[in-house]
Scaffold this motif. Sequence first.
Motif, PDB file in Angstrom:
ATOM      1  N   LEU A  87      11.150 -43.672   7.495  1.00 52.56           N
ATOM      2  CA  LEU A  87      11.882 -43.954   6.250  1.00 52.56           C
ATOM      3  C   LEU A  87      12.330 -45.413   6.139  1.00 52.56           C
ATOM      4  CD1 LEU A  87      13.901 -40.650   5.772  1.00 52.56           C
ATOM      5  CD2 LEU A  87      11.859 -41.394   4.559  1.00 52.56           C
ATOM      6  N   PRO A  88      12.977 -45.995   7.170  1.00 52.31           N
ATOM      7  CA  PRO A  88      13.346 -47.409   7.056  1.00 52.31           C
ATOM      8  C   PRO A  88      12.139 -48.347   6.967  1.00 52.31           C
ATOM      9  CG  PRO A  88      14.603 -46.365   8.809  1.00 52.31           C
ATOM     10  CD  PRO A  88      13.564 -45.387   8.370  1.00 52.31           C
ATOM     11  N   LEU A  89      11.027 -47.952   7.568  1.00 49.54           N
ATOM     12  CA  LEU A  89       9.855 -48.818   7.548  1.00 49.54           C
ATOM     13  C   LEU A  89       9.193 -48.911   6.175  1.00 49.54           C
ATOM     14  CD1 LEU A  89       7.982 -48.317  10.918  1.00 49.54           C
ATOM     15  CD2 LEU A  89       8.962 -50.404   9.999  1.00 49.54           C
ATOM     16  N   TYR A  90       9.428 -47.949   5.324  1.00 50.63           N
ATOM     17  CA  TYR A  90       8.829 -48.011   3.987  1.00 50.63           C
ATOM     18  C   TYR A  90       9.263 -49.289   3.262  1.00 50.63           C
ATOM     19  CZ  TYR A  90       7.165 -43.191   4.358  1.00 50.63           C
ATOM     20  OH  TYR A  90       6.521 -42.035   4.738  1.00 50.63           O
ATOM     21  N   ALA A  91      10.494 -49.712   3.468  1.00 50.87           N
ATOM     22  CA  ALA A  91      10.957 -50.946   2.831  1.00 50.87           C
ATOM     23  C   ALA A  91      10.205 -52.153   3.388  1.00 50.87           C
ATOM     24  CB  ALA A  91      12.465 -51.123   3.044  1.00 50.87           C
ATOM     25  N   VAL A  92       9.973 -52.171   4.685  1.00 50.74           N
ATOM     26  CA  VAL A  92       9.252 -53.279   5.316  1.00 50.74           C
ATOM     27  C   VAL A  92       7.821 -53.340   4.789  1.00 50.74           C
ATOM     28  CG1 VAL A  92       8.356 -54.146   7.528  1.00 50.74           C
ATOM     29  CG2 VAL A  92      10.676 -53.201   7.389  1.00 50.74           C
ATOM     30  N   VAL A  93       7.172 -52.204   4.742  1.00 48.39           N
ATOM     31  CA  VAL A  93       5.781 -52.152   4.281  1.00 48.39           C
ATOM     32  C   VAL A  93       5.689 -52.518   2.803  1.00 48.39           C
ATOM     33  CG1 VAL A  93       3.809 -50.608   3.915  1.00 48.39           C
ATOM     34  CG2 VAL A  93       5.066 -50.540   6.073  1.00 48.39           C
ATOM     35  N   THR A  94       6.637 -52.073   2.004  1.00 48.39           N
ATOM     36  CA  THR A  94       6.640 -52.424   0.580  1.00 48.39           C
ATOM     37  C   THR A  94       6.747 -53.930   0.405  1.00 48.39           C
ATOM     38  OG1 THR A  94       7.631 -50.307  -0.017  1.00 48.39           O
ATOM     39  CG2 THR A  94       7.843 -52.086  -1.619  1.00 48.39           C
ATOM     40  N   ARG A  95       7.634 -54.555   1.151  1.00 53.49           N
ATOM     41  CA  ARG A  95       7.771 -56.008   1.070  1.00 53.49           C
ATOM     42  C   ARG A  95       6.499 -56.703   1.528  1.00 53.49           C
ATOM     43  NH1 ARG A  95       7.604 -59.766   4.226  1.00 53.49           N
ATOM     44  NH2 ARG A  95       8.102 -58.529   6.040  1.00 53.49           N
ATOM     45  N   GLU A  96       5.912 -56.207   2.611  1.00 51.50           N
ATOM     46  CA  GLU A  96       4.669 -56.792   3.115  1.00 51.50           C
ATOM     47  C   GLU A  96       3.556 -56.755   2.076  1.00 51.50           C
ATOM     48  OE1 GLU A  96       2.754 -55.130   6.604  1.00 51.50           O
ATOM     49  OE2 GLU A  96       4.434 -55.768   7.832  1.00 51.50           O
ATOM     50  N   LEU A  97       3.420 -55.630   1.415  1.00 47.86           N
ATOM     51  CA  LEU A  97       2.297 -55.443   0.504  1.00 47.86           C
ATOM     52  C   LEU A  97       2.522 -56.028  -0.881  1.00 47.86           C
ATOM     53  CD1 LEU A  97       1.333 -51.784   1.460  1.00 47.86           C
ATOM     54  CD2 LEU A  97       0.115 -53.873   2.063  1.00 47.86           C
ATOM     55  N   PHE A  98       3.774 -56.033  -1.348  1.00 42.47           N
ATOM     56  CA  PHE A  98       4.031 -56.431  -2.733  1.00 42.47           C
ATOM     57  C   PHE A  98       4.902 -57.667  -2.873  1.00 42.47           C
ATOM     58  CE2 PHE A  98       3.004 -51.938  -2.802  1.00 42.47           C
ATOM     59  CZ  PHE A  98       2.043 -51.889  -3.792  1.00 42.47           C
ATOM     60  N   GLY A  99       5.465 -58.142  -1.767  1.00 44.39           N
ATOM     61  CA  GLY A  99       6.318 -59.311  -1.835  1.00 44.39           C
ATOM     62  C   GLY A  99       7.692 -58.991  -2.397  1.00 44.39           C
ATOM     63  N   MET A 100       8.555 -59.976  -2.378  1.00 41.67           N
ATOM     64  CA  MET A 100       9.939 -59.781  -2.835  1.00 41.67           C
ATOM     65  C   MET A 100      10.057 -59.731  -4.353  1.00 41.67           C
ATOM     66  SD  MET A 100      11.761 -59.090  -0.319  1.00 41.67           S
ATOM     67  CE  MET A 100      13.345 -59.101  -1.128  1.00 41.67           C
ATOM     68  N   ARG A 101       9.143 -60.382  -5.031  1.00 40.14           N
ATOM     69  CA  ARG A 101       9.246 -60.446  -6.494  1.00 40.14           C
ATOM     70  C   ARG A 101       9.181 -59.049  -7.131  1.00 40.14           C
ATOM     71  NH1 ARG A 101       5.311 -63.233 -10.693  1.00 40.14           N
ATOM     72  NH2 ARG A 101       6.663 -63.036 -12.493  1.00 40.14           N
ATOM     73  N   ARG A 102       8.379 -58.174  -6.578  1.00 36.06           N
ATOM     74  CA  ARG A 102       8.218 -56.819  -7.123  1.00 36.06           C
ATOM     75  C   ARG A 102       8.908 -55.759  -6.258  1.00 36.06           C
ATOM     76  NH1 ARG A 102       2.032 -57.593  -7.569  1.00 36.06           N
ATOM     77  NH2 ARG A 102       1.957 -59.224  -9.108  1.00 36.06           N
ATOM     78  N   PHE A 103       9.596 -56.179  -5.232  1.00 32.55           N
ATOM     79  CA  PHE A 103      10.155 -55.242  -4.263  1.00 32.55           C
ATOM     80  C   PHE A 103      11.027 -54.168  -4.916  1.00 32.55           C
ATOM     81  CE2 PHE A 103      13.484 -53.814  -1.388  1.00 32.55           C
ATOM     82  CZ  PHE A 103      12.719 -53.299  -0.362  1.00 32.55           C
ATOM     83  N   GLY A 104      11.983 -54.591  -5.740  1.00 34.97           N
ATOM     84  CA  GLY A 104      12.916 -53.634  -6.334  1.00 34.97           C
ATOM     85  C   GLY A 104      12.215 -52.554  -7.130  1.00 34.97           C
ATOM     86  N   THR A 105      11.271 -52.936  -7.949  1.00 30.07           N
ATOM     87  CA  THR A 105      10.556 -51.970  -8.786  1.00 30.07           C
ATOM     88  C   THR A 105       9.689 -51.045  -7.943  1.00 30.07           C
ATOM     89  OG1 THR A 105      10.505 -53.529 -10.615  1.00 30.07           O
ATOM     90  CG2 THR A 105       8.909 -51.735 -10.682  1.00 30.07           C
ATOM     91  N   VAL A 106       8.898 -51.633  -7.059  1.00 32.57           N
ATOM     92  CA  VAL A 106       7.971 -50.825  -6.264  1.00 32.57           C
ATOM     93  C   VAL A 106       8.732 -49.913  -5.302  1.00 32.57           C
ATOM     94  CG1 VAL A 106       6.103 -50.890  -4.557  1.00 32.57           C
ATOM     95  CG2 VAL A 106       6.101 -52.496  -6.481  1.00 32.57           C
TER      96      VAL A 106
END
Length: 167
Positions: A87-106
């Motif tokens: 569960l905590p790693l999903y945030a890391v992977v989301t940032r890795e794949l989509f960057g910070m600009r889209r992080f909140g939405t994704v």
Amino acid sequence: MAHIVAYASDRGISELTAASILGVSGIAAAAGRLIWGTISDRIGGRKTVLCCIAIQTTMMFLVAFATDVWAFYVFAVAFGMSYGRVLPLYAVVTRELFGMRRFGTVYGMHSFVTSTGMGGGGVLGGYIFDFSGNYFFAFMVSTALGLIATGFATHLAFLKGLGPSTQ
């Protein structure tokens, strides 16, 4: 997890011992955050997510055949440790794949979908139990969905390059 106490009780395990299985899973989830955190620093977040989802899927399959209390405790430790870290790693992977600009939405969309799925899983498991009279089919449905998730996680784990800038 919503049905593990009832399932263990149905398999002849005392209610108190069945409840302790859920407690062990929670403790293992906390420990898993520490242990898998170190592993993810070495192999990366995406590969760690793959490992954790594969372990969860394997445990869902194996617990469908569990009859002895030790098997339920093995399930509780392995599933709990992998669930606690993924569960905590999903945030890391989301940032890795989509960057910070889209992080909140994704990440918001991801959290909505996964929370709905996890909440719906308990309800679906209950319906399957009510229809079939046992939990075996519910665990097999969970295993099938886990195999699909493992396929997606495998693709992401070995995806070359990252998404948009992670700055």
